[in-house]
Design a protein around this motif. Structure first.
Motif, PDB file in Angstrom:
ATOM      1  N   ARG A 114       0.740  -1.208  -0.063  1.00  0.00           N
ATOM      2  CA  ARG A 114      -0.086  -0.122  -0.032  1.00  0.00           C
ATOM      3  C   ARG A 114       0.741   1.354   0.149  1.00  0.00           C
ATOM      4  NH1 ARG A 114      -4.607   0.126   4.093  1.00  0.00           N
ATOM      5  NH2 ARG A 114      -5.029   2.001   3.162  1.00  0.00           N
ATOM      6  N   VAL A 115       0.581   2.328  -0.766  1.00  0.00           N
ATOM      7  CA  VAL A 115       1.190   3.553  -0.806  1.00  0.00           C
ATOM      8  C   VAL A 115       0.416   4.226   0.399  1.00  0.00           C
ATOM      9  CG1 VAL A 115       1.543   5.687  -2.199  1.00  0.00           C
ATOM     10  CG2 VAL A 115       1.541   3.155  -2.987  1.00  0.00           C
ATOM     11  N   PRO A 116       1.379   4.947   1.273  1.00  0.00           N
ATOM     12  CA  PRO A 116       0.803   5.585   2.269  1.00  0.00           C
ATOM     13  C   PRO A 116       0.313   7.073   1.494  1.00  0.00           C
ATOM     14  CG  PRO A 116       3.218   5.316   2.742  1.00  0.00           C
ATOM     15  CD  PRO A 116       2.686   4.813   1.361  1.00  0.00           C
ATOM     16  N   LYS A 117      -0.814   7.647   2.109  1.00  0.00           N
ATOM     17  CA  LYS A 117      -1.410   8.864   1.897  1.00  0.00           C
ATOM     18  C   LYS A 117      -1.902   9.736   3.039  1.00  0.00           C
ATOM     19  CE  LYS A 117      -1.963   7.619  -2.646  1.00  0.00           C
ATOM     20  NZ  LYS A 117      -1.638   8.332  -3.767  1.00  0.00           N
ATOM     21  N   ARG A 118      -1.939  10.953   2.514  1.00  0.00           N
ATOM     22  CA  ARG A 118      -2.398  12.032   3.633  1.00  0.00           C
ATOM     23  C   ARG A 118      -3.896  12.087   3.276  1.00  0.00           C
ATOM     24  NH1 ARG A 118      -0.170  16.915   2.625  1.00  0.00           N
ATOM     25  NH2 ARG A 118       0.179  16.463   0.621  1.00  0.00           N
ATOM     26  N   ARG A 119      -4.658  12.482   4.113  1.00  0.00           N
ATOM     27  CA  ARG A 119      -6.152  12.956   3.972  1.00  0.00           C
ATOM     28  C   ARG A 119      -6.023  14.437   3.963  1.00  0.00           C
ATOM     29  NH1 ARG A 119     -10.431   9.273   5.811  1.00  0.00           N
ATOM     30  NH2 ARG A 119      -9.551   6.958   5.352  1.00  0.00           N
ATOM     31  N   VAL A 120      -6.876  15.214   2.995  1.00  0.00           N
ATOM     32  CA  VAL A 120      -6.804  16.398   2.795  1.00  0.00           C
ATOM     33  C   VAL A 120      -8.110  17.009   2.623  1.00  0.00           C
ATOM     34  CG1 VAL A 120      -6.026  18.331   1.453  1.00  0.00           C
ATOM     35  CG2 VAL A 120      -4.199  16.684   2.060  1.00  0.00           C
ATOM     36  N   PRO A 121      -8.734  17.804   3.555  1.00  0.00           N
ATOM     37  CA  PRO A 121     -10.136  18.271   3.282  1.00  0.00           C
ATOM     38  C   PRO A 121     -10.179  19.302   2.125  1.00  0.00           C
ATOM     39  CG  PRO A 121      -9.281  19.247   5.306  1.00  0.00           C
ATOM     40  CD  PRO A 121      -7.925  18.168   4.851  1.00  0.00           C
ATOM     41  N   ALA A 122     -11.036  19.242   1.380  1.00  0.00           N
ATOM     42  CA  ALA A 122     -11.419  20.043   0.045  1.00  0.00           C
ATOM     43  C   ALA A 122     -12.888  20.248   0.035  1.00  0.00           C
ATOM     44  CB  ALA A 122     -10.799  19.418  -0.912  1.00  0.00           C
ATOM     45  N   GLU A 123     -13.139  21.436  -0.834  1.00  0.00           N
ATOM     46  CA  GLU A 123     -14.560  21.638  -1.150  1.00  0.00           C
ATOM     47  C   GLU A 123     -14.454  21.577  -2.662  1.00  0.00           C
ATOM     48  OE1 GLU A 123     -16.325  25.805  -2.000  1.00  0.00           O
ATOM     49  OE2 GLU A 123     -16.562  25.259   0.245  1.00  0.00           O
ATOM     50  N   VAL A 124     -15.306  20.687  -3.351  1.00  0.00           N
ATOM     51  CA  VAL A 124     -15.395  20.565  -4.584  1.00  0.00           C
ATOM     52  C   VAL A 124     -16.685  21.136  -5.210  1.00  0.00           C
ATOM     53  CG1 VAL A 124     -15.758  18.782  -6.596  1.00  0.00           C
ATOM     54  CG2 VAL A 124     -13.958  18.325  -4.437  1.00  0.00           C
ATOM     55  N   VAL A 125     -16.476  21.887  -6.242  1.00  0.00           N
ATOM     56  CA  VAL A 125     -17.632  22.423  -6.972  1.00  0.00           C
ATOM     57  C   VAL A 125     -17.669  21.880  -8.375  1.00  0.00           C
ATOM     58  CG1 VAL A 125     -18.637  24.578  -7.906  1.00  0.00           C
ATOM     59  CG2 VAL A 125     -17.015  24.843  -5.996  1.00  0.00           C
TER      60      VAL A 125
END
Length: 156
Positions: free
Chosen positions: A5-16
């Motif tokens: 598995r590739v380690p990933k960071r969780r990043v909050p975002a707003e998608v329009v």
């Protein structure tokens, strides 16, 4: 299999999305970027290969796969989308209004590094990456050029 598995960071975002629908999502970014030093940034993900990218829809609590071409804007915290190169050189900057196909308008600053003979705003807008950074008052909006109807240059 866990070691693959590739380690990933969780990043909050707003998608329009087209039509102006907004969704709060979590993006998954790699610890190391493929094209520059440091961690992967939201712009790297959006301007990356493939038609779809995964995100966690916060309201639904479910994984979703967003089509890059259908995403109009992604807004993230300024700290998540920094341009390290601009710290070393004076960029070209323009305050603009970006009008989208859904009728909405976003105001902010575009900042970029280009050779003097290709430093016009139109040169920047016509270059390859589909998403460009718009520095808003409180966030960075990554705007999909396919959803832009016009860009108005504001006087400073």
């Amino acid at each position: 299999m866990e070691e693959l598995r590739v380690p990933k960071r969780r990043v909050p975002a707003e998608v329009v999305l087209p039509g102006g629908a907004e969704r709060r999502v979590v993006l998954f970014l790699a610890e190391a970027a493929a094209d520059h030093s440091g961690a992967e940034q939201p712009g790297d993900l959006l301007n990356g290969p493939g038609d779809f990218f995964p995100a966690l829809d916060e309201l639904a609590g479910a994984m979703t796969f967003l089509h890059r071409g259908a995403v109009a804007v992604v807004r993230v915290a300024r700290t998540l989308e920094a341009d390290c190169a601009e710290a070393l050189t004076l960029p070209t900057e323009h305050e603009v209004e970006v009008h989208l196909a859904d009728g909405s308008c976003r105001t902010g600053l575009v900042s970029y590094l280009r050779p003097p003979d290709r430093a016009r705003l139109v040169d920047f807008l016509n270059e390859a990456p589909p998403f460009f950074r718009l520095l808003e008052a409180d966030a960075v909006a990554l705007v999909n050029k396919r959803h832009v109807t016009r860009v108005v240059l504001l006087s400073r």
